[in-house]
Write a protein that holds these residues in place. Sequence first.
Motif: not given
Length: 279
Positions: A22-31, A227-230
Amino acid sequence: MRPNAIGIAWWYLRISGLLVIALVGGHLFVMHYANAPSSTTSSFVLVRWSASFWRDFDWALLLLALTHGLLGMRNVVADTVPSRIGRRVSEGILAILAAAFLAIGTISIVDVTHGLQTRGILSDAFWIVPTLDALLGALAVVTYLAIAAIIVVFLTRAVLKLPIGWWQLHGQWAWALHRATGIGIFFFLLVHVLDLALLPLAPNLYDATVASYANPFLMPMEIALVCAVIYHGLNGIRLWILEFFEKETSDAAIGTFACVLVVTLVLVLPSIFVLVHGG
């Protein structure tokens, strides 16, 4: 009854994993989607962290990602280090690394809330930039070699009309990709925390390291990181489903794995566009 340590670790991996997703989704979107990584300069971070929500958001992500990664790496050590003493030493080193980098990240976030000076105490330590660039370059080289090795194996077996291998594509290959992506994300996180440490100590050097993300040599690694994170997140959700609804989903293992791969590739495409045009 005294809780079983292995059981607690198992549950923490899964619960922290869901929270990290949930958190990394927001981080990825911003960064990586709303902005190119090379544009996230010290000024960008200062504006972002001026809001307590984003400070708490990023600190929670740091805490959960490090502890989740620590337990994941502990599993890697348990599977690959035969010596009991070796395992204990490795686990101790991992625990120290996680604690140290959590402290570094926390101090960086707290210090930045007090504002950034034009120069910091390490602003003249110009050797830091090539050192961090070398670490990123090393991660990139390892990433490219691993991807090249996988491609060569698959192409060789396809040309020779051989089976993929001893592993079943929907089982052990999914597990291997999950573990490989987890290891890569963990070590990139450590380097990223070192970047953040420069914010209060040398904002000019932080900007220089961030600018390195526009380096064409590092761009494929950044794409591989997204790719790895997703993939790691989606496959983690997939594992939850397969573990808790095993009877109903055992026949869907191949389909769900293929779906995770396809969705990963689709979701990474916008970040590639932003990276190339923003860099």
